[in-house]
Scaffold this motif. Structure first.
Motif, mmCIF file in Angstrom:
data_model
loop_
_atom_site.group_PDB
_atom_site.id
_atom_site.type_symbol
_atom_site.label_atom_id
_atom_site.label_comp_id
_atom_site.label_asym_id
_atom_site.label_seq_id
_atom_site.Cartn_x
_atom_site.Cartn_y
_atom_site.Cartn_z
ATOM 1 N N SER A 106 3.116 -0.458 -5.908
ATOM 2 C CA SER A 106 2.034 -0.725 -4.952
ATOM 3 C C SER A 106 0.811 -1.366 -5.595
ATOM 4 O O SER A 106 0.574 -1.225 -6.791
ATOM 5 C CB SER A 106 1.626 0.571 -4.250
ATOM 6 N N MET A 164 5.646 9.655 -7.365
ATOM 7 C CA MET A 164 4.377 9.081 -7.796
ATOM 8 C C MET A 164 4.570 7.880 -8.712
ATOM 9 O O MET A 164 3.818 6.925 -8.667
ATOM 10 C CB MET A 164 3.559 10.133 -8.520
ATOM 11 N N THR A 224 -4.258 0.697 -7.065
ATOM 12 C CA THR A 224 -3.308 1.610 -7.702
ATOM 13 C C THR A 224 -3.629 1.821 -9.190
ATOM 14 O O THR A 224 -3.579 2.947 -9.686
ATOM 15 C CB THR A 224 -1.879 1.077 -7.510
ATOM 16 N N TYR A 240 -2.188 -0.985 -3.788
ATOM 17 C CA TYR A 240 -3.211 -0.013 -3.389
ATOM 18 C C TYR A 240 -2.533 1.321 -3.111
ATOM 19 O O TYR A 240 -1.373 1.349 -2.699
ATOM 20 C CB TYR A 240 -3.956 -0.484 -2.125
ATOM 21 N N THR A 241 -3.257 2.395 -3.352
ATOM 22 C CA THR A 241 -2.707 3.730 -3.099
ATOM 23 C C THR A 241 -3.709 4.538 -2.279
ATOM 24 O O THR A 241 -4.913 4.520 -2.562
ATOM 25 C CB THR A 241 -2.418 4.462 -4.433
ATOM 26 N N THR A 243 0.858 -1.186 0.000
ATOM 27 C CA THR A 243 0.000 0.000 0.000
ATOM 28 C C THR A 243 0.894 1.235 0.000
ATOM 29 O O THR A 243 1.798 1.336 0.830
ATOM 30 C CB THR A 243 -0.913 0.024 1.240
ATOM 31 N N ALA A 244 0.675 2.133 -0.933
ATOM 32 C CA ALA A 244 1.472 3.366 -0.978
ATOM 33 C C ALA A 244 0.662 4.516 -0.409
ATOM 34 O O ALA A 244 -0.540 4.628 -0.682
ATOM 35 C CB ALA A 244 1.865 3.671 -2.418
ATOM 36 N N ALA A 289 5.150 4.936 -6.559
ATOM 37 C CA ALA A 289 3.885 4.427 -6.001
ATOM 38 C C ALA A 289 3.159 3.589 -7.050
ATOM 39 O O ALA A 289 2.673 2.497 -6.763
ATOM 40 C CB ALA A 289 3.008 5.581 -5.539
ATOM 41 N N SER A 290 3.129 4.092 -8.283
ATOM 42 C CA SER A 290 2.378 3.358 -9.313
ATOM 43 C C SER A 290 3.097 2.064 -9.703
ATOM 44 O O SER A 290 2.459 1.084 -10.037
ATOM 45 C CB SER A 290 2.138 4.242 -10.538
ATOM 46 N N ILE A 338 0.498 8.500 -0.611
ATOM 47 C CA ILE A 338 1.009 9.651 -1.358
ATOM 48 C C ILE A 338 0.290 10.922 -0.909
ATOM 49 O O ILE A 338 -0.781 10.850 -0.303
ATOM 50 C CB ILE A 338 0.859 9.482 -2.893
#
Lengths: 219, 257
Positions: free
Chosen positions: B219, B212, B236, B221-222, B38-39, B215-216, B41
């Motif tokens: 992960s 970002m 995500t 989920y974001t 899970t990220a 994260a993409s 941001i």
């Protein structure tokens, strides 16, 4: 991420709208030339316009790829670039149909084709209207307008299907004009395809604005 | 709004957090997906690191802070309960920081540090943990011949992987990562990202990142935070192609923040 990507996207939008306007004009010119069997206009479409549109398609594709590689757009920015990449391809194919129509003009002129036994201009008006509205929906980012385009597709399909019946009857009646008559469903087919591709553009606009892929869905 | 089609490992309910009088987190509710990445941001100051530190009570070290609401681990462990021993908790929920912080000891001693503190002195056990932890952290091949040399001689990327090995050595279930790649070059960053993807499945990972694209990439989920609030939490793929909220879209496309 920076403001820079948004400048790139604005420039891409400008490029695709210029191409759209040009393709729309070419389809219009091809239809007028068919109506008048205007060979010189047909030759202009074949010899000049195709190359211009092909080059525009390449330029837009290269700009899209550059934007994807350099800016890694996401969300609305990603959807815009992907939609432009697809619309670029649809527009080039639409222009091919105006060229195909122009090629038929040269044959029909040589065969001294007279009046068409069906309302080709009526069909052309609807197909052109769909293209024009699809491009408006892109300019205005209006998914409702895009949905109106898709709703018109059946009418074009029905009119094109009806052409075959007329042509069959015409063939029975005028065996001496068969060389001309046999070419007529192609003209109707090209316009029907312009309508189909206008629908594709409309679907791309809906994806761009709403993020929903509406292609291949039952009504 | 929040996705629920996953097994949750930590359930966060109505969490408010204050630094003195100043509220930093507002009514956070979310489920942390088990064995997924899970990220978190959001722009600087949005509360994402504060929130991350709530998961293993690292905010206890900050001083004048207060917290209401709950973080429940495995349906029954109340992370913030006054009787909850933070040291025990941190064995289950390890942390990797922005700047790698190996101890000025050998590579070997860095990895076994947590075990020694917990009273494990058996050489065969320690040897095995060193090997498996360094292998999981994708560092074994590079250091197996110099385990007893100082960790301070490693490169930045290797130090960060050593810190991951040290965290893994005590067999945690959850790894919290606070911008683990922000001080690393692109190649070391790529190795850590690859490692995160390898560790997923065995561990639940929560990563705070300003990057970002990171994260993409890493992960499943974001969660997007803004001004102390959880604005949007989703898969995500969905967040980065079609976020539900304009605020999320404006942030990830660089229109603000």
């Amino acid at each position: 991420m920076s403001i820079h990507i948004h400048k790139e996207i604005e420039s891409l939008k400008k490029m695709i709208l210029e191409m759209g306007a040009k393709v729309e004009q070419n389809v219009h010119d091809a239809v007028v030339a068919v109506d008048r069997l205007d060979v010189s206009e047909a030759k202009r479409l074949i010899e000049q316009e195709e190359e211009i549109i092909n080059q525009m398609e390449i330029d837009i594709e290269e700009e899209c790829l550059k934007t994807l590689a350099l800016h890694q757009p996401v969300a609305i920015d990603l959807r815009i670039v992907v939609a432009i990449l697809k619309i670029n391809n649809e527009l080039e194919r639409i222009n091919d149909f105006s060229v195909n129509m122009a090629e038929r003009i040269i044959d029909l002129h040589r065969l001294e084709a007279g009046k068409f036994p069906f309302d080709l201009i009526g069909l052309a008006d609807i197909a052109q209207g769909m293209l024009s509205k699809a491009l408006d929906s892109l300019i205005e980012m209006d998914p409702n307008k895009a949905r109106e385009v898709i709703a018109q597709d059946d009418e074009v399909d029905d009119r094109h299907a009806a052409v075959y019946e007329v042509v069959k009857e015409e063939m029975k009646r005028s065996l001496d004009r068969i060389d001309v008559i046999i070419q007529l469903p192609s003209l109707s087919r090209y316009l029907e395809r312009v309508g189909d591709l206008a629908c594709n553009i409309a679907e791309d606009v809906i994806y761009l604005v709403e993020g929903v892929i509406v292609r291949h869905q039952e009504e | 709004m929040n996705p629920t089609d996953f097994e949750s490992v930590i359930s966060v309910k109505e969490l408010d957090f204050f630094y003195g009088q100043s509220q930093a987190l507002f009514d956070i509710n979310m489920e942390v997906p088990k064995h997924q990445v899970t990220a978190f941001i959001g722009p600087s100051g949005c509360g994402k690191s504060t929130f991350l530190r709530c998961f293993n009570r690292m905010n206890d070290l900050v001083g004048d802070v207060s917290i209401t609401g709950s973080l429940i681990l495995d349906d029954y462990i109340d992370i913030n309960h006054k009787d909850q021993d933070p040291i025990q908790l941190r064995r289950r929920i390890g942390m990797i920081f922005q700047k790698s912080n190996p101890f000025p000891k050998s590579i070997y001693e860095n990895v076994v540090y947590g075990l020694r503190i917990a009273g494990q002195g058996k050489k065969s056990v320690l040897n095995e943990v060193v090997e498996t932890s360094l292998k999981k952290a994708a560092l074994w091949d590079e250091v197996k011949d110099r385990l007893h040399t100082s960790a301070m001689g490693l490169s930045g990327g290797q130090m960060q992987r050593l810190c991951i090995a040290r965290a893994i050595a005590v067999n945690p279930e959850i790894l919290l990562m606070d911008e683990p790649c922000s001080a690393l070059d692109p190649k070391s960053t790529a190795r850590i990202e690859e490692l995160i993807l390898d560790l997923r499945g065995d561990y639940t990972i929560i990563i705070v990142t300003h990057n970002m694209q990171q994260a993409s990439r890493v992960s499943d989920y974001t969660a997007f935070f803004f001004e102390g609030k959880l604005i949007e939490f989703g898969e995500t793929g969905q967040i980065f192609t079609k976020p539900s909220l304009k605020q999320t879209e404006d942030y990830i496309t660089g229109r603000f923040g």
